[in-house]
Design a protein around this motif. Structure first.
Motif, PDB file in Angstrom:
ATOM      1  N   LEU A 111      -7.754   3.814  13.062  1.00 58.46           N
ATOM      2  CA  LEU A 111      -6.950   3.785  11.837  1.00 58.46           C
ATOM      3  C   LEU A 111      -6.890   2.377  11.251  1.00 58.46           C
ATOM      4  CD1 LEU A 111      -3.960   6.155  12.686  1.00 58.46           C
ATOM      5  CD2 LEU A 111      -5.730   6.525  10.966  1.00 58.46           C
ATOM      6  N   VAL A 112      -6.724   1.385  12.111  1.00 56.94           N
ATOM      7  CA  VAL A 112      -6.696  -0.007  11.642  1.00 56.94           C
ATOM      8  C   VAL A 112      -8.054  -0.385  11.061  1.00 56.94           C
ATOM      9  CG1 VAL A 112      -6.479  -2.415  12.384  1.00 56.94           C
ATOM     10  CG2 VAL A 112      -4.860  -0.713  13.211  1.00 56.94           C
ATOM     11  N   GLN A 113      -9.134   0.035  11.733  1.00 64.22           N
ATOM     12  CA  GLN A 113     -10.466  -0.247  11.236  1.00 64.22           C
ATOM     13  C   GLN A 113     -10.678   0.366   9.842  1.00 64.22           C
ATOM     14  OE1 GLN A 113     -13.618   1.893  13.114  1.00 64.22           O
ATOM     15  NE2 GLN A 113     -15.201   0.486  12.412  1.00 64.22           N
ATOM     16  N   LEU A 114     -10.309   1.631   9.679  1.00 67.43           N
ATOM     17  CA  LEU A 114     -10.452   2.284   8.380  1.00 67.43           C
ATOM     18  C   LEU A 114      -9.584   1.606   7.322  1.00 67.43           C
ATOM     19  CD1 LEU A 114     -10.549   6.012   9.491  1.00 67.43           C
ATOM     20  CD2 LEU A 114     -12.455   4.638   8.620  1.00 67.43           C
ATOM     21  N   SER A 115      -8.418   1.143   7.733  1.00 70.16           N
ATOM     22  CA  SER A 115      -7.543   0.422   6.817  1.00 70.16           C
ATOM     23  C   SER A 115      -8.217  -0.860   6.329  1.00 70.16           C
ATOM     24  CB  SER A 115      -6.229   0.098   7.513  1.00 70.16           C
ATOM     25  OG  SER A 115      -5.428  -0.729   6.717  1.00 70.16           O
ATOM     26  N   LEU A 116      -8.822  -1.602   7.240  1.00 70.72           N
ATOM     27  CA  LEU A 116      -9.500  -2.844   6.869  1.00 70.72           C
ATOM     28  C   LEU A 116     -10.709  -2.576   5.979  1.00 70.72           C
ATOM     29  CD1 LEU A 116      -9.312  -4.660  10.319  1.00 70.72           C
ATOM     30  CD2 LEU A 116      -8.097  -5.306   8.236  1.00 70.72           C
ATOM     31  N   ILE A 117     -11.441  -1.499   6.270  1.00 75.93           N
ATOM     32  CA  ILE A 117     -12.637  -1.171   5.487  1.00 75.93           C
ATOM     33  C   ILE A 117     -12.260  -0.795   4.054  1.00 75.93           C
ATOM     34  CG2 ILE A 117     -14.472   0.566   5.232  1.00 75.93           C
ATOM     35  CD1 ILE A 117     -14.717   0.517   8.306  1.00 75.93           C
ATOM     36  N   ASN A 118     -11.156  -0.065   3.887  1.00 74.30           N
ATOM     37  CA  ASN A 118     -10.771   0.439   2.569  1.00 74.30           C
ATOM     38  C   ASN A 118      -9.862  -0.498   1.778  1.00 74.30           C
ATOM     39  OD1 ASN A 118     -12.069   3.043   2.476  1.00 74.30           O
ATOM     40  ND2 ASN A 118     -10.727   3.580   4.176  1.00 74.30           N
ATOM     41  N   LYS A 119      -9.540  -1.660   2.328  1.00 72.56           N
ATOM     42  CA  LYS A 119      -8.563  -2.547   1.690  1.00 72.56           C
ATOM     43  C   LYS A 119      -8.938  -2.940   0.265  1.00 72.56           C
ATOM     44  CE  LYS A 119      -8.102  -6.658   3.383  1.00 72.56           C
ATOM     45  NZ  LYS A 119      -7.758  -7.792   4.252  1.00 72.56           N
ATOM     46  N   ARG A 120     -10.191  -3.240   0.008  1.00 80.45           N
ATOM     47  CA  ARG A 120     -10.595  -3.683  -1.328  1.00 80.45           C
ATOM     48  C   ARG A 120     -10.622  -2.550  -2.342  1.00 80.45           C
ATOM     49  NH1 ARG A 120     -15.494  -8.022  -1.056  1.00 80.45           N
ATOM     50  NH2 ARG A 120     -14.209  -9.757  -0.370  1.00 80.45           N
ATOM     51  N   PHE A 145      -6.184   0.028  -1.985  1.00 75.76           N
ATOM     52  CA  PHE A 145      -5.152  -0.658  -1.209  1.00 75.76           C
ATOM     53  C   PHE A 145      -4.063   0.300  -0.739  1.00 75.76           C
ATOM     54  CE2 PHE A 145      -1.307  -3.195  -0.629  1.00 75.76           C
ATOM     55  CZ  PHE A 145      -1.788  -4.133   0.267  1.00 75.76           C
ATOM     56  N   GLY A 146      -3.705   1.297  -1.566  1.00 77.92           N
ATOM     57  CA  GLY A 146      -2.678   2.274  -1.176  1.00 77.92           C
ATOM     58  C   GLY A 146      -3.090   3.061   0.048  1.00 77.92           C
ATOM     59  N   LEU A 147      -4.336   3.514   0.082  1.00 74.12           N
ATOM     60  CA  LEU A 147      -4.846   4.232   1.249  1.00 74.12           C
ATOM     61  C   LEU A 147      -4.859   3.332   2.468  1.00 74.12           C
ATOM     62  CD1 LEU A 147      -6.228   6.636   2.644  1.00 74.12           C
ATOM     63  CD2 LEU A 147      -8.406   5.738   1.773  1.00 74.12           C
ATOM     64  N   SER A 148      -5.290   2.099   2.277  1.00 74.54           N
ATOM     65  CA  SER A 148      -5.334   1.133   3.372  1.00 74.54           C
ATOM     66  C   SER A 148      -3.939   0.916   3.962  1.00 74.54           C
ATOM     67  CB  SER A 148      -5.899  -0.190   2.863  1.00 74.54           C
ATOM     68  OG  SER A 148      -5.897  -1.155   3.864  1.00 74.54           O
ATOM     69  N   TYR A 149      -2.972   0.761   3.085  1.00 73.66           N
ATOM     70  CA  TYR A 149      -1.583   0.563   3.516  1.00 73.66           C
ATOM     71  C   TYR A 149      -1.085   1.779   4.301  1.00 73.66           C
ATOM     72  CZ  TYR A 149       3.448  -0.196   3.183  1.00 73.66           C
ATOM     73  OH  TYR A 149       4.772  -0.349   3.468  1.00 73.66           O
ATOM     74  N   GLN A 150      -1.361   2.982   3.791  1.00 78.89           N
ATOM     75  CA  GLN A 150      -0.910   4.207   4.466  1.00 78.89           C
ATOM     76  C   GLN A 150      -1.571   4.381   5.832  1.00 78.89           C
ATOM     77  OE1 GLN A 150       1.542   6.272   3.737  1.00 78.89           O
ATOM     78  NE2 GLN A 150       2.022   4.954   2.004  1.00 78.89           N
ATOM     79  N   VAL A 206       0.218   1.961   8.150  1.00 81.49           N
ATOM     80  CA  VAL A 206       1.555   2.479   8.474  1.00 81.49           C
ATOM     81  C   VAL A 206       1.442   3.655   9.447  1.00 81.49           C
ATOM     82  CG1 VAL A 206       3.560   3.679   7.500  1.00 81.49           C
ATOM     83  CG2 VAL A 206       2.659   1.643   6.383  1.00 81.49           C
ATOM     84  N   SER A 207       0.457   4.524   9.244  1.00 83.14           N
ATOM     85  CA  SER A 207       0.254   5.658  10.150  1.00 83.14           C
ATOM     86  C   SER A 207      -0.067   5.182  11.557  1.00 83.14           C
ATOM     87  CB  SER A 207      -0.880   6.552   9.648  1.00 83.14           C
ATOM     88  OG  SER A 207      -0.535   7.131   8.431  1.00 83.14           O
ATOM     89  N   SER A 208      -0.860   4.139  11.645  1.00 77.92           N
ATOM     90  CA  SER A 208      -1.188   3.573  12.959  1.00 77.92           C
ATOM     91  C   SER A 208       0.060   3.051  13.661  1.00 77.92           C
ATOM     92  CB  SER A 208      -2.211   2.448  12.791  1.00 77.92           C
ATOM     93  OG  SER A 208      -2.437   1.802  14.004  1.00 77.92           O
ATOM     94  N   ILE A 209       0.899   2.345  12.911  1.00 76.24           N
ATOM     95  CA  ILE A 209       2.129   1.797  13.478  1.00 76.24           C
ATOM     96  C   ILE A 209       3.083   2.917  13.880  1.00 76.24           C
ATOM     97  CG2 ILE A 209       4.183   0.411  12.958  1.00 76.24           C
ATOM     98  CD1 ILE A 209       2.321  -1.282  11.132  1.00 76.24           C
ATOM     99  N   GLU A 210       3.231   3.928  13.018  1.00 78.79           N
ATOM    100  CA  GLU A 210       4.136   5.043  13.313  1.00 78.79           C
ATOM    101  C   GLU A 210       3.691   5.817  14.552  1.00 78.79           C
ATOM    102  OE1 GLU A 210       4.245   7.355   9.747  1.00 78.79           O
ATOM    103  OE2 GLU A 210       5.907   6.194   8.899  1.00 78.79           O
ATOM    104  N   SER A 211       2.399   6.010  14.713  1.00 77.65           N
ATOM    105  CA  SER A 211       1.947   6.790  15.861  1.00 77.65           C
ATOM    106  C   SER A 211       2.188   6.065  17.189  1.00 77.65           C
ATOM    107  CB  SER A 211       0.460   7.128  15.724  1.00 77.65           C
ATOM    108  OG  SER A 211      -0.324   5.975  15.784  1.00 77.65           O
ATOM    109  N   VAL A 212       2.222   4.746  17.140  1.00 78.71           N
ATOM    110  CA  VAL A 212       2.524   3.981  18.361  1.00 78.71           C
ATOM    111  C   VAL A 212       4.025   3.955  18.617  1.00 78.71           C
ATOM    112  CG1 VAL A 212       2.439   1.692  19.403  1.00 78.71           C
ATOM    113  CG2 VAL A 212       0.479   2.561  18.168  1.00 78.71           C
TER     114      VAL A 212
END
Length: 134
Positions: free
Chosen positions: A107-116, A119-124, A127-133
């Motif tokens: 999830l973090v990897q996909l977030s970094l890939i989609n950041k540019r 950004f909304g998808l990257s942020y979500q 957040v999903s990665s953090i929530e699941s932990v």
């Protein structure tokens, strides 16, 4: 490192790129198929040069707007040490914890890939990665 079964060999690059992404906070992408290795098109280069080419973005190292991005050797050794440590820790934990870690790393990897691009998808995704932990 143990050999990877042929059944799961296509998943290994994805796992390694997820670990690299979460360790370096930089997006790493893995190939989707097994094409002829790109390094066969290079004239005979030393292994150090191949590693350097493999770790740089082709867009940034060739063409208009070229940037020279080189990592300090101490920083590179530190990152390599951190990556080895994470991989050795992953070998010792239970499968359930390993699976959760890898899902979060992806999830973090996909977030970094989609950041540019989104950004909304990257942020979500982050957040999903953090929530699941949590």
């Amino acid at each position: 490192m143990k050999q990877v079964s042929e059944i799961y060999s296509d998943l290994l690059p994805h796992a390694l790129c997820a670990i690299l992404s979460i360790t370096t906070s930089h997006p790493f992408k893995s190939p989707r198929s097994h094409p002829v290795p790109f390094y066969t098109s290079f004239p005979k280069l030393e292994e150090r040069a191949l590693v350097t080419y493999g770790l740089t973005y082709p867009v940034l190292s060739a063409g208009p707007g070229t940037l020279r991005i080189e990592m300090d050797e101490r920083e590179e050794l530190s990152l390599a040490s951190n990556i080895r440590e994470i991989i050795s820790l992953l070998k010792t934990i239970k499968y359930d914890v390993y699976r959760k870690f890898m899902q979060n790393a992806r999830l973090v990897q996909l977030s970094l890939i989609n950041k540019r691009e989104d950004f909304g998808l990257s942020y979500q995704l982050l957040v999903s990665s953090i929530e699941s932990v949590a």
